[in-house]
Write an enzyme that holds these catalytic residues in place. Structure first.
Site, short mmCIF file in Angstrom:
data_model
loop_
_atom_site.label_atom_id
_atom_site.label_comp_id
_atom_site.label_asym_id
_atom_site.label_seq_id
_atom_site.Cartn_x
_atom_site.Cartn_y
_atom_site.Cartn_z
N SER A 75 -9.72 2.28 2.61
CA SER A 75 -8.72 3.00 1.83
C SER A 75 -7.77 2.09 1.05
CB SER A 75 -7.89 3.89 2.74
OG SER A 75 -7.21 3.11 3.71
N LYS A 97 0.84 -1.20 0.00
CA LYS A 97 0.00 0.00 0.00
C LYS A 97 0.88 1.25 0.00
CE LYS A 97 -3.95 1.96 2.55
NZ LYS A 97 -4.86 1.73 3.70
N SER A 129 -10.17 -0.59 6.67
CA SER A 129 -9.59 -0.33 5.35
C SER A 129 -9.06 -1.57 4.64
CB SER A 129 -8.44 0.69 5.47
OG SER A 129 -8.94 1.97 5.72
#
Length: 477
Positions: A158, A83, A182
């Site tokens: 996210s 990420k 997330s």
């Protein structure tokens, strides 16, 4: 390419690691197979925002030396995405923010370092909402990520880039974060496994400051529950530099992950004790999961947490907004145009919070922890939906309605943030497709540091429903 090479992006991490260990495929062949997959599939979904085939190839010499050495390397040759909020030494890490558009990480995050030592290949960085503080995955640097199951839909956020990547076969697992769901919610929306470990299981002492005050953890997405059993022994274990995960906390119990679920007590909580709408198809899918666990020998009874009055996302939002304001309030005041407008609104709210409001949020977090502790005195795990709905259009912050009721843009996120507040572990496992063709996920919550139990229960669900929901949707349609 041979049939095996063609199929490499469809494999889970465990199967790919076995193929490499047996010499059925070389490290170079693995790299070239995934380079081809990213080149072909990523442009349609924008899951990986920075990918360089030569950077992938440059890792092969060290891995080939590791292979020749005979040292244990349980993830040898297995590619993974990272990420964009997590550091990889010598590579950009932007948090999806213009403020960090040119930032180059000075060192690896500890989780990245541990995965490299186990032989894993860093594939590239996955897209994230700005500062990982939004329920859809888009930002001013890289734009939106789309859901591989339907390109008009969001994968959530996210960690939507990570979810889309794993779902589309761009690496069999992804390293991401979970500050309020997330990891779990995007996994649910894309038909993959998402895992939020217990707070303190995986340390994260190296990287960006996060506006989450202990709520955030390193998360994992994978193509199978078995992959988590391969990854967690590599990643778990405290670090003296991390006050939230110091040396001496309980580690990962690999044996518990393989234990039968017969005799376990499961609290079925269709709405997690909250007054919120749930799509009927999602509710029906969770009832099917409950039936699967009963068939496996677990005792499943409906029971909700006894929350304090007003429980929900309020305390979570207060801490996130205050954290964003503390970290980025001055930059936002000077140049608000640099920020995603939705993140700017959160910063503005954070700037107006009093110290008393932030303290009250911490007190509420302690109450939520006690509520979950009381529930776990009656059960071994809790079963809820991961999200009350399937994915929605990527142009919108959230669904406008759920089960015909108007909801806020955070109406999709109601079942995950409380688990971050209470520090427990939770897994999201695919449990069916809705009539619109989109995946649904079941969330299984276990007491803190009983992470292996979550994997055992997830495995039972996965065996009943099969791996079909984790298969890449290619070509995208």
């Amino acid at each position: 390419m041979s049939r095996l090479l063609d199929s490499l992006p469809e494999l889970d991490a465990a199967s790919l690691a076995v193929a490499v260990a047996r010499g059925e495929v070389s490290l170079a062949e693995v790299a070239e197979s995934f380079i081809a997959a990213v080149d072909a599939r990523n442009p349609g979904i924008n899951a990986l925002v920075r990918f360089d085939g030569d950077a992938l190839r440059s890792q092969l010499a060290d891995l080939e030396a590791l292979q020749r050495s005979g040292r244990p390397a349980p993830l040898l040759g297995v590619p993974f995405s990272v990420k964009d909020t997590i550091w990889v030494q010598g590579r950009k890490a932007t948090q999806g923010s213009r403020l960090f558009a040119d930032f180059v990480a000075p060192q690896d995050a500890l989780a990245v370092q541990r995965l490299r030592r186990a032989g894993a290949l860093v594939l590239g960085h996955s897209n994230s909402s700005e500062f990982a503080c939004k329920g859809v995955t888009t930002n001013k640097l890289y734009g939106p990520t789309r859901n591989p199951w339907n390109l008009d839909m969001t994968p959530g956020g996210s960690s939507g880039g990570a979810a889309a990547a794993v779902s589309a076969g761009l690496g069999p697992f992804a390293l991401c974060t979970d500050g309020g769901g997330s990891t779990r919610r995007p996994a649910s929306h894309t038909g993959v496994v998402g895992f939020k470990p217990s707070a303190g299981l995986i340390p994260h002492p190296v990287g960006f400051q996060e506006p989450l005050f202990g709520n955030g953890v390193i998360g994992l997405m994978s193509r199978s529950v078995a992959d988590l059993g391969l990854l967690l022994p590599v990643l778990a274990g405290g670090d003296a530099r991390d006050p939230d995960a110091p040396v001496g906390l309980p580690g990962f119990d690999a044996g518990a992950a393989l234990a039968p679920v017969k005799g376990l007590r499961i609290a079925l909580s269709p709405r997690l004790g909250l007054d919120v709408p749930v799509e009927p198809e999602v509710a029906a899918a969770i009832e099917q999961v409950a039936a699967v666990l009963r068939d496996a020998g677990a005792t499943v009874q409906e029971r909700d947490p006894a929350w304090p009055p007003g429980a929900g996302e309020a305390a979570f939002a207060t801490l996130q907004f205050a954290g964003l304001a503390a970290l980025y309030g001055e930059q936002w005041r000077r140049n608000p145009e640099q920020f995603d407008v939705d993140i700017g609104a959160q910063i503005e709210q954070g700037m107006g919070l009093s110290g008393a409001a932030v303290a009250a949020a911490h007190f509420e977090r302690a109450q939520l922890y006690r509520s979950m502790a009381d529930l776990f005195s009656h059960c071994d795990a809790v079963l809820t939906p991961t999200t009350p709905c399937t994915a929605w259009p990527f142009t919108e912050l959230g669904p406008q309605t759920i089960d015909g009721q108007a909801v806020s843009p955070r109406g999709h996120a109601v079942f995950t943030p409380i688990i971050n507040h209470s520090f427990h572990a939770a897994i999201s496992v695919p449990c069916g497709l809705a009539a619109n063709g989109l995946p649904m996920g079941a969330q299984i919550i276990v007491p803190r540091f009983q992470d292996g139990r979550a994997l055992a229960l997830g495995r039972a669900v996965e065996e009943a429903f099969g791996h079909a929901f984790a298969a890449p949707k290619w070509p995208f349609g």
